[in-house]
Design an enzyme around this catalytic site. Structure first.
Site, mmCIF file in Angstrom:
data_model
loop_
_atom_site.group_PDB
_atom_site.id
_atom_site.type_symbol
_atom_site.label_atom_id
_atom_site.label_comp_id
_atom_site.label_asym_id
_atom_site.label_seq_id
_atom_site.Cartn_x
_atom_site.Cartn_y
_atom_site.Cartn_z
ATOM 1 N N GLY A 32 0.827 -1.196 0.000
ATOM 2 C CA GLY A 32 0.000 0.000 0.000
ATOM 3 C C GLY A 32 0.861 1.244 0.000
ATOM 4 C CD GLU A 33 3.369 3.896 -3.573
ATOM 5 O OE1 GLU A 33 2.794 4.706 -4.320
ATOM 6 O OE2 GLU A 33 4.334 3.198 -3.927
ATOM 7 C CD GLU A 35 -0.190 14.000 0.559
ATOM 8 O OE1 GLU A 35 0.140 15.101 0.114
ATOM 9 O OE2 GLU A 35 -0.969 13.854 1.527
ATOM 10 C CG PHE A 36 4.428 12.464 2.278
ATOM 11 C CD1 PHE A 36 5.249 13.080 1.342
ATOM 12 C CD2 PHE A 36 3.280 13.110 2.695
ATOM 13 C CE1 PHE A 36 4.934 14.337 0.841
ATOM 14 C CE2 PHE A 36 2.949 14.364 2.202
ATOM 15 C CZ PHE A 36 3.771 14.979 1.267
ATOM 16 C CG ASP A 175 -6.887 8.315 11.493
ATOM 17 O OD1 ASP A 175 -8.112 8.418 11.229
ATOM 18 O OD2 ASP A 175 -6.001 8.316 10.613
ATOM 19 N NE ARG A 179 -8.904 6.503 7.471
ATOM 20 C CZ ARG A 179 -10.042 7.002 7.957
ATOM 21 N NH1 ARG A 179 -11.195 6.536 7.527
ATOM 22 N NH2 ARG A 179 -10.031 7.966 8.850
ATOM 23 C CG ASN A 180 -6.137 3.975 10.159
ATOM 24 O OD1 ASN A 180 -5.543 3.769 9.106
ATOM 25 N ND2 ASN A 180 -6.470 5.186 10.570
ATOM 26 C CG ASP A 193 -2.167 3.167 9.832
ATOM 27 O OD1 ASP A 193 -1.395 3.945 9.286
ATOM 28 O OD2 ASP A 193 -2.454 2.048 9.356
#
Ligand code: ADE
Length: 314
Positions: A32-33, A35-36, A175, A179-180, A193
């Protein structure tokens, strides 16, 4: 960029307890990717206990990452060192020594993120199962499997247990969302995460946010208005996560523009009960979405509620 990374690494003296030799890590593919950031799949030789190769996930930065992203990765590392619970992602090792990128080596979760897995299982119910779950299945795709209503309650219970542990050690996630959460073998949920989990103040609440996207639809009203984050605001997010579970990975507040959300919440607006959601479960969500943080249940109380639901369901 190299010297920047080097300078920062020097702020943290390498910890021999966690340092893992780069030469024993074979990167296989990108999982997975962001933004940074980037998550890779790798094989690690003789890491933390077992001998031989273990499949692991590796968190690293992309080439154009900024100093703040490096700091996030390093603070995630500091936090992960301190946590140990079956429902929280585990750090296995780290490569911080010069000679390559910084790698955080964490447990591999074969089903990937809970959100993706929920959405895939939704598709599985409609498409021919044989078409997807065959031997010819692309080797590199995360596994898919059917999800039963009982699995959903079990996921909620497991996430509660992970969060209960984090709140016990005074760690605020900030968060929490499907998704986390990662799904490992035997359908074990792992809260993951910790990227945003930093600057924990003594009073157990933390203020601030300088950058980045804000997960508005998961945030408690006091976080939106005053940047107050506590285990009680994590409980609000957990209520949203339960809604994501029941809707098999839908995006919360469908059709609502995030700019209007805070005012709607203040006026008492809440998501309605999804079709397939029992009144008992909806009741739990609604308690998590109490405007007054003190009126929200604790993760310990929630865990007991889900335990009972699991018993009743047998
Ligand atoms: N994607 C992000 N983190 C992962 C992990 N630990 N295992 C599998 N897929 C992931």
């Amino acid at each position: 960029n190299d010297s920047l990374i080097f300078n920062n690494i020097m702020k943290f003296s390498p910890d021999p307890k966690w340092e893992f030799p780069r030469s024993q890590l074979a990167i296989e593919q990108i999982l997975g990717e962001g933004e940074f950031g980037r998550v890779l799949r790798a094989k690690a030789l003789n890491i933390s206990g077992p001998t031989g190769y273990t499949t692991v996930a590796v968190k690293t930065l992309k080439e154009d990452a900024r100093e703040s992203e490096l700091n996030d990765l390093l603070s995630e590392y500091q936090l992960l060192k301190e946590v140990s619970h079956p429902n929280v992602i585990r750090l296995l090792g780290v490569c911080t020594e010069p000679g390559g990128p910084i790698y955080l080596i964490i447990e591999y979760c074969e089903y990937g993120s809970l959100r993706n897995h929920l959405r895939k299982s939704r598709r599985l119910q409609y498409e021919s199962k044989k078409l997807i779950n065959t031997e010819e299945n692309d080797y590199d795709e995360p596994k898919t499997s059917d999800i039963t209503p009982k699995d959903l309650i079990s996921f909620a219970w497991q996430i509660c247990n992970g969060m209960s542990y984090l709140s016990d050690i005074k760690l605020v996630h900030r968060d929490l969302a499907a998704r986390n959460v990662l799904l490992a073998a035997d359908k074990i949920c792992k809260v993951s995460d910790f990227g945003l989990t930093r600057d924990v103040y003594e009073d157990n609440a933390y203020l601030k946010r300088s950058k980045g996207r804000v997960p508005v639809k998961w945030m408690a009203p006091e976080s939106l208005a005053d940047h107050i984050y506590t285990s009680k605001s994590d409980v609000w997010s957990f209520g949203i996560l339960v809604w994501e579970l029941i809707t098999l990975g839908s995006t919360p507040y469908p059709g609502i523009v995030v700019q209007n959300l805070y005012h709607l919440l203040r006026q008492g607006y809440r998501m309605e009960r999804p079709n397939n959601c029992s009144p008992a479960l909806y009741n739990i969500m609604r308690k998590c979405w109490s405007l007054n943080p003190q009126q929200r249940p604790t993760f310990q109380e929630l865990s007991k509620r889900f335990e009972k639901l699991l018993e009743d369901n047998i």
